[in-house]
Design an enzyme around this catalytic site. Structure first.
Site, PDB file in Angstrom:
ATOM      1  N   VAL A 194       0.642  -0.992  -0.138  1.00 48.62           N
ATOM      2  CA  VAL A 194       0.228  -0.043   0.130  1.00 48.62           C
ATOM      3  C   VAL A 194       0.826   1.364  -0.169  1.00 48.62           C
ATOM      4  CG1 VAL A 194      -1.823  -1.142   1.151  1.00 48.62           C
ATOM      5  CG2 VAL A 194      -0.432   0.055   2.611  1.00 48.62           C
ATOM      6  N   SER A 208      -5.791   4.357  15.413  1.00 51.89           N
ATOM      7  CA  SER A 208      -5.316   3.738  16.664  1.00 51.89           C
ATOM      8  C   SER A 208      -5.791   4.444  17.861  1.00 51.89           C
ATOM      9  CB  SER A 208      -3.936   3.594  16.632  1.00 51.89           C
ATOM     10  OG  SER A 208      -3.070   3.166  17.823  1.00 51.89           O
ATOM     11  N   TYR A 255       5.079   5.618  15.370  1.00 49.18           N
ATOM     12  CA  TYR A 255       3.714   5.401  14.768  1.00 49.18           C
ATOM     13  C   TYR A 255       2.526   5.951  15.385  1.00 49.18           C
ATOM     14  CZ  TYR A 255      -0.041   1.749  15.609  1.00 49.18           C
ATOM     15  OH  TYR A 255      -1.079   0.999  15.254  1.00 49.18           O
TER      16      TYR A 255
END
Length: 257
Positions: free
Chosen positions: A61, A138, A151
């Site tokens: 991706v 998240s 992240y």
């Protein structure tokens, strides 16, 4: 008789669909009567066997051209795309912000953020009758998390992209939402380096555990269904109560230190 949360005959593209949350979502969609196209890195043989059908397209991706080919394949085979689940993700680097390898920001961003951008960009032209896009963000997209700066940054961006896309695509009857889970029992969460995060959440989450992939897939199914046509631009927590405050266990541990 009409079924609640119906996705029968939907065409659904699920990135990161050969493991973890993506695979659980693919299984659930297939059982609910959707036509499922799974995208992922490596082999999709196990995923296709597990759901007893569907298509697998090997896709990185972070590659714009590969994502474009994926969406074109789905549209050519089924004539449309109804639902896109941007689930592919990585977590590269457990380190403090002061000691982090700055290349980890680019690595996380290329998959977690740009994978979402490319998915939206190339799926929406094939959503002729409207549709639903669900981006797996998240709990780290809503707060800071020690040792996870690359992240965290990539997932905060996903929420911003989700909200912007919801504004821009609403007139086309395309809804865009994000989901924000705490740790989920997947290979990525169980990877080396993540042990402190899992231990912390088992204390801090009021339910006293991390999530199962099926529990996350259930929310994705909900957002893809025809019952949810007025939910748009949201970043929905699915965190066992983590965002509500300190659990009793965490409160008592802190109070007695």
């Amino acid at each position: 008789m009409n079924r609640f949360f119906d996705i029968n005959d939907q065409v659904a593209v699920i990135t990161g669909g050969n493991s973890g949350i993506g695979l659980s979502t693919a299984k659930r969609f297939h059982k609910a009567g959707a036509h499922v196209i799974i995208a992922g890195i490596g082999s999709g043989d196990n995923a296709i066997r597990d759901i007893e059908g569907g298509d697998f397209v090997e896709t990185d991706v972070s590659s714009e051209s590969q994502v474009k080919e994926l969406m074109n394949y789905a549209a050519e085979k089924f004539g449309k795309i109804d639902t896109l689940v941007n689930c592919a993700g990585i977590n590269k680097g457990y380190e403090t912000l002061l000691n982090v390898d700055c290349n980890d920001f680019g690595a996380n961003y290329s998959v977690n953020t740009m994978g979402v951008v490319f998915g939206i960009k190339y799926a929406t032209p094939h959503m002729k009758y409207g549709g639903s896009i669900v981006n797996v963000a998240s709990a780290a997209a809503k707060s800071g998390v020690p040792y996870l700066a690359p992240y965290v940054a990539s997932k905060w961006a996903v929420v911003g992209i989700t909200q912007t896309a919801a504004l821009e695509l609403g007139a086309q009857n395309i809804r865009v939402n994000a989901i924000c889970p705490t740790s989920v029992d997947t290979p990525m969460a169980q990877a080396e380096g993540g042990e402190p995060q899992l231990a912390m959440e088992k204390v801090a989450v009021p339910l006293g555990r991390i999530a199962h992939p099926d529990e996350i897939a259930a929310l994705i199914h909900f957002l893809a269904s025809h019952d949810c046509t007025f939910i748009n631009g949201q970043a929905i927590n699915v965190d066992g109560g983590f965002s509500a405050g300190l659990s009793i266990s965490a409160f008592n541990k802190l109070a007695h230190t």
